[in-house]
Design a protein around this motif. Structure first.
Motif: not given
Length: 64
Positions: A18-31
């Motif tokens: 869950a933490l990894v998923g949230h971090i990935v979603i947080g960095f999903m802005l332009n990638i």
């Protein structure tokens, strides 16, 4: 005792996922490629939770 440890480890795995998923979603802005990593995260959590519940039910000992 061993079954409780296995379920505890599976719950910890869910927390990490869950933490990894949230971090990935947080960095999903332009990638957009990271979206493919974050999209199946709820399904992975559901599978791990079902495995934990089935394992706990199979190793449950009746109380006297």
């Amino acid at each position: 005792m061993k079954s409780e440890l296995v379920v505890l480890l599976l719950a910890t795995l869910c927390l990490v996922l869950a933490l990894v998923g949230h971090i990935v979603i947080g960095f999903m802005l332009n990638i957009s490629a990271l979206g493919m990593v974050a999209a199946p995260m709820p399904f992975v959590l559901m599978v791990v939770a079902v495995i934990a519940v089935k394992y706990a039910a199979a190793h449950d000992k009746p109380a006297h």
